[in-house]
Design an enzyme around this catalytic site. Structure first.
Site, mmCIF file in Angstrom:
data_model
loop_
_atom_site.group_PDB
_atom_site.id
_atom_site.type_symbol
_atom_site.label_atom_id
_atom_site.label_comp_id
_atom_site.label_asym_id
_atom_site.label_seq_id
_atom_site.Cartn_x
_atom_site.Cartn_y
_atom_site.Cartn_z
ATOM 1 N N HIS A 13 0.882 -1.126 -0.034
ATOM 2 C CA HIS A 13 -0.205 0.133 0.095
ATOM 3 C C HIS A 13 0.868 1.258 -0.047
ATOM 4 C CE1 HIS A 13 1.069 0.290 4.146
ATOM 5 N NE2 HIS A 13 0.452 -1.037 4.267
ATOM 6 N N HIS A 25 4.137 1.332 2.140
ATOM 7 C CA HIS A 25 4.962 0.651 1.327
ATOM 8 C C HIS A 25 5.911 1.115 0.177
ATOM 9 C CE1 HIS A 25 2.551 -3.266 3.110
ATOM 10 N NE2 HIS A 25 4.022 -3.293 3.320
ATOM 11 N N GLU A 79 7.792 3.073 11.054
ATOM 12 C CA GLU A 79 7.752 3.320 12.260
ATOM 13 C C GLU A 79 6.383 3.003 12.776
ATOM 14 O OE1 GLU A 79 9.212 7.393 13.308
ATOM 15 O OE2 GLU A 79 11.405 6.788 13.019
#
Ligand code: PAF
Length: 516
Positions: A33, A36, A154
């Protein structure tokens, strides 16, 4: 550039052996998505000297799923994944079978056990084997891909911290880079599992980031944080809470009081879908303190560090010089405390930042940027700056300038007296021999007489002794400062070292690296 689709371990090995460029690796479980996409784009940025290659792996790792979890139904869209990876700039995608990653099956493989303190809070409490499975597969993937850089999000903060510790522990020769959580326009963090949400559930899920965000804003505004209230608010919004916790962002140990700079993290179930999200609780933006002796290259390095990270640069030495100039200009006797106090009561000092992080120093509305560098000011500044009342007045000013944070201050007592709570404290130094060589070079370049190196070194040692032993604000290394010895390092290397140290203390999410 050619985009390679690799399946077997053999294909990966052949591809890997034919590459000579820096390789960044983005491990994923597929169902790629926008999050990424940003990881791949970051992978193309993180390298100093050349444009790196990015390889993306797609492997739904059975080791990180409990028998009751969604291994079998985890979204698998290989066709669209290839497209997204290629369009985002990846050079290769590797989609191995179980046998390629764990020949003879994972039962016959060595497993990694994550230290208990890193997996006993947050998700680890509820997914007992999950992080062992993640650490095992990531170390295996790294061994096969052999990248120079690893790019992680993160969003999965606990996973990020665990992999960071794994790399440190196994002493892997690898740079770890991270990117902040990427959110959809409505605030929901991108996750492959969002695919499971029905449109009604997705509506409900939106209250998750909103509630965490409100809690963070309230905390910043000084209101106390109540985990119970957050939990009940989530429940009221039809989100079933698994946990809401505050932990230290890097040790992941639970934090109950003193919530400054901690991680507020939660997991909820929205229908059948498990979602995680977090926020960092901060009262202000981060502060970096850089102290060190004269001639260690502090100014050049700090300026460049500030520029690269988009921090305000505060040269406290320039402030002492400005006051020295004012005292001299007002014809005040430098040893007359009463007169100095009068000057200090009335002065107005402004430090203006130019586009290139050069500082403009303005005192009582006069621009003294050039004047404060004159030999007369240089001669007087150490006498003026060791006076207690001068010290107190300027320390107060510097602290006021740092109220919102987002700055790096350079000086002699930043980490000990001015910003004892700075997120990162650096003691930047070099041996007296190295500093003597730098001084000689500087004198030569400016056309001055160059005394013998030994003489220069002795002068430097003498100055260090005076600075370190003076009664008021001596040059001291804060107990929690990291010493960086810059011998044989050029400016770029020192700045890169400082940025790496900054990233060990400050998540991208709290202070993102600006990219042009
Ligand atoms: O974050 C993920 O997608 C997975 O946990 C990882 C790092 C690819 C390991 O399977």
């Amino acid at each position: 550039m050619k985009f390679s689709i690799l399946k077997t371990e053999e294909e990966l090995r052949r591809w890997r052996n034919s590459q000579s460029r820096w390789i960044n690796f983005v491990p994923t479980m597929g169902a790629l998505h926008v999050g990424h996409k940003e990881l791949i784009k970051a992978g193309k940025r993180f390298c100093k000297n050349e444009e790196p290659l990015v390889i993306v792996s797609i492997f739904v790792n059975p080791l990180q799923f409990a028998p009751t979890e969604d291994f079998a139904t985890y979204p698998r869209n290989f066709e669209t994944d290839y497209q997204l990876a290629a369009n985002s700039g990846a050079s290769a995608i590797w989609a191995p079978e179980l046998d390629d990653v764990f020949p003879k099956g994972h039962e016959s493989h060595f497993k990694i056990e994550v230290p208990k303190q890193l997996r006993s809070s947050l998700c680890g409490k509820f997914r007992s084997n999950h992080f062992n499975g993640v650490a095992t597969v990531v170390s295996r993937l790294l061994a096969l891909v052999r990248p120079q850089g690893l790019i992680l999000g993160e969003k999965d903060w606990q996973q990020f911290v665990i992999i960071k510790e794994l790399i440190k522990n196994l002493n892997l020769d690898l740079k770890l880079f991270s990117i902040p959580t990427i959110r959809d326009h409505d605030g929901l963090a991108y996750s492959s599992r969002n695919n499971y949400l029905t449109s009604i559930e997705r509506e409900k899920a939106l209250s998750f980031p909103k509630i965490l965000n409100n809690a963070t804003e309230n905390f910043k505004a000084g209101k106390p944080l109540s985990l119970k209230d957050i939990e009940s608010e989530l429940n009221q919004n039809d989100l079933q809470v698994e946990y809401v916790e505050t932990v230290h962002p890097f040790s992941l140990e639970p934090v109950k009081d003193n919530l400054d700079s901690c991680l507020l993290a939660a997991a909820v179930k929205c229908g059948e879908t498990r979602l995680i999200d977090h926020a960092f609780l901060m009262k202000r933006n981060p502060i970096v303190a850089i102290d060190g002796p004269a001639g260690a290259g502090k100014s050049t390095v700090t300026k460049e560090f500030a520029r690269k990270l988009g921090l305000i640069y505060l040269d406290t030495g320039a402030m002492y010089r400005a006051v020295t100039w004012l005292i001299k200009d007002s014809r005040v006797d430098p040893s007359d405390n009463k007169q100095i106090l009068k000057v200090l009561e009335e002065f107005k000092l402004e430090i203006k930042q130019s586009q290139y992080n050069e500082q403009q120093v303005i005192i009582n509305n006069k621009d003294v940027t050039v004047e404060i560098r004159s030999p007369e000011v240089t001669e007087l500044v150490s006498i003026i700056s060791k006076q207690r009342l001068v010290r107190e007045a300027l320390t107060k000013q510097q602290q006021d300038m740092g109220l919102n944070g987002g700055l790096v201050a350079e000086g002699r007592d930043i980490g000990t007296a001015v910003f004892p709570n700075a997120e990162l404290k650096i003691f930047l130094t070099a041996t007296s021999k190295e500093r003597a060589q730098r001084r000689a070079l500087d004198l030569k370049e400016r056309g001055f007489h160059v005394p013998p190196l030994e003489e220069l070194e002795n002068e430097i040692k003498k100055r260090d002794a005076i600075d370190s032993n003076r009664e008021i604000s001596p040059l001291l290394k804060a107990t929690d400062a990291i010493e960086v010895i810059t011998d044989n390092m050029d400016i770029v290397e020192v700045v890169d070292t400082l940025i790496e140290l900054f990233r060990l203390k400050v998540p991208e999410e709290v202070w993102p690296t600006p990219y042009s």
